[in-house]
Design a protein around this motif. Structure first.
Motif, PDB file in Angstrom:
ATOM      1  N   UNK A  17       0.977  -1.005  -0.054  1.00 37.93           N
ATOM      2  CA  UNK A  17       0.057   0.128  -0.055  1.00 37.93           C
ATOM      3  C   UNK A  17       1.013   1.198   0.075  1.00 37.93           C
ATOM      4  N   UNK A  18       0.403   2.382  -0.770  1.00 36.35           N
ATOM      5  CA  UNK A  18       0.934   3.409  -0.691  1.00 36.35           C
ATOM      6  C   UNK A  18       2.024   3.735  -1.828  1.00 36.35           C
ATOM      7  N   UNK A  19       2.264   2.794  -2.684  1.00 34.30           N
ATOM      8  CA  UNK A  19       3.040   2.925  -3.866  1.00 34.30           C
ATOM      9  C   UNK A  19       2.664   4.266  -4.853  1.00 34.30           C
ATOM     10  N   UNK A  20       1.373   4.144  -4.893  1.00 35.98           N
ATOM     11  CA  UNK A  20       0.821   5.380  -5.691  1.00 35.98           C
ATOM     12  C   UNK A  20       1.439   6.611  -5.573  1.00 35.98           C
ATOM     13  N   UNK A  26       9.148   5.539  -9.356  1.00 37.66           N
ATOM     14  CA  UNK A  26       9.978   6.089  -8.108  1.00 37.66           C
ATOM     15  C   UNK A  26      10.087   4.800  -7.287  1.00 37.66           C
ATOM     16  N   UNK A  27       9.177   3.887  -7.228  1.00 34.86           N
ATOM     17  CA  UNK A  27       9.193   2.881  -6.249  1.00 34.86           C
ATOM     18  C   UNK A  27      10.516   1.686  -6.487  1.00 34.86           C
ATOM     19  N   UNK A  28      10.600   1.543  -8.068  1.00 35.85           N
ATOM     20  CA  UNK A  28      11.556   0.983  -8.772  1.00 35.85           C
ATOM     21  C   UNK A  28      12.986   1.453  -8.702  1.00 35.85           C
ATOM     22  N   UNK A  29      13.076   2.780  -8.779  1.00 35.70           N
ATOM     23  CA  UNK A  29      14.112   3.737  -8.412  1.00 35.70           C
ATOM     24  C   UNK A  29      14.829   3.326  -7.057  1.00 35.70           C
ATOM     25  N   UNK A  30      13.859   3.457  -6.013  1.00 33.53           N
ATOM     26  CA  UNK A  30      14.139   3.002  -4.770  1.00 33.53           C
ATOM     27  C   UNK A  30      14.841   1.876  -4.620  1.00 33.53           C
ATOM     28  N   UNK A  31      14.055   0.718  -5.152  1.00 34.11           N
ATOM     29  CA  UNK A  31      14.422  -0.425  -5.169  1.00 34.11           C
ATOM     30  C   UNK A  31      15.707  -1.042  -5.597  1.00 34.11           C
ATOM     31  N   UNK A  33      18.160   1.252  -6.112  1.00 30.74           N
ATOM     32  CA  UNK A  33      19.041   1.676  -5.073  1.00 30.74           C
ATOM     33  C   UNK A  33      19.486   0.993  -4.011  1.00 30.74           C
ATOM     34  N   UNK A  34      18.534   0.205  -3.499  1.00 27.81           N
ATOM     35  CA  UNK A  34      18.796  -0.688  -2.421  1.00 27.81           C
ATOM     36  C   UNK A  34      19.183  -1.945  -2.706  1.00 27.81           C
ATOM     37  N   UNK A  35      19.151  -2.327  -3.843  1.00 24.11           N
ATOM     38  CA  UNK A  35      19.820  -3.899  -4.330  1.00 24.11           C
ATOM     39  C   UNK A  35      21.096  -3.327  -4.589  1.00 24.11           C
ATOM     40  N   UNK A  36      21.455  -2.296  -4.971  1.00 28.59           N
ATOM     41  CA  UNK A  36      22.862  -1.968  -5.341  1.00 28.59           C
ATOM     42  C   UNK A  36      23.556  -1.860  -4.191  1.00 28.59           C
ATOM     43  N   UNK A  37      22.998  -1.275  -2.917  1.00 33.00           N
ATOM     44  CA  UNK A  37      23.649  -1.057  -1.556  1.00 33.00           C
ATOM     45  C   UNK A  37      23.794  -2.372  -0.863  1.00 33.00           C
ATOM     46  N   UNK A  38      22.872  -3.390  -0.871  1.00 32.58           N
ATOM     47  CA  UNK A  38      22.912  -4.447  -0.365  1.00 32.58           C
ATOM     48  C   UNK A  38      23.745  -5.891  -0.942  1.00 32.58           C
ATOM     49  N   UNK A  39      23.907  -5.556  -2.394  1.00 38.92           N
ATOM     50  CA  UNK A  39      24.407  -6.649  -3.185  1.00 38.92           C
ATOM     51  C   UNK A  39      25.937  -5.970  -3.932  1.00 38.92           C
ATOM     52  N   UNK A  40      26.905  -6.467  -3.351  1.00 34.06           N
ATOM     53  CA  UNK A  40      28.142  -5.840  -4.221  1.00 34.06           C
ATOM     54  C   UNK A  40      28.042  -6.314  -5.465  1.00 34.06           C
ATOM     55  N   UNK A  60      11.760  -3.447 -14.332  1.00 33.49           N
ATOM     56  CA  UNK A  60      13.204  -3.701 -14.618  1.00 33.49           C
ATOM     57  C   UNK A  60      13.624  -4.954 -14.239  1.00 33.49           C
ATOM     58  N   UNK A  61      14.664  -5.345 -14.526  1.00 34.66           N
ATOM     59  CA  UNK A  61      15.487  -6.533 -14.077  1.00 34.66           C
ATOM     60  C   UNK A  61      16.753  -5.951 -13.147  1.00 34.66           C
TER      61      UNK A  61
END
Length: 82
Positions: A17-20, A26-31, A33-40, A60-61
């Motif tokens: 809820x709240x993605x709107x 915007x949600x995928x942009x945040x995701x 960035x999180x993937x890149x921070x958490x996985x070298x 996205x992939x």
């Protein structure tokens, strides 16, 4: 022979809820960035914005060469329908 703990292919449907408020892009942009921070060494494709059945869609992939929690490489595709 696969389980929730030991799998090679999985399809997951999640509802947030709240993605709107931030939109699919915007949600995928945040995701991403999180993937890149958490996985070298992680990488993501550019976010693709499109329309399906008259609704905005973003997709996205992401590739993680080594998930530290599982010791395995991980690839996932994400499609957001806000």
């Amino acid at each position: 022979g696969e389980t929730v703990e030991q799998w090679s292919r999985m399809i997951t449907v999640q509802r947030f809820t709240g993605i709107a408020r931030v939109g699919g892009h915007g949600f995928l942009d945040r995701l991403a960035n999180g993937v890149k921070r958490s996985c070298q060494g992680a990488s993501t494709t550019p976010i693709v914005d499109s329309v399906a059945d008259g609704r905005a869609v973003a997709s996205m992939r992401a590739d993680c060469p080594l998930n530290s929690a599982t010791g395995k490489a991980e690839v996932f595709f994400v499609k957001v329908f806000p």
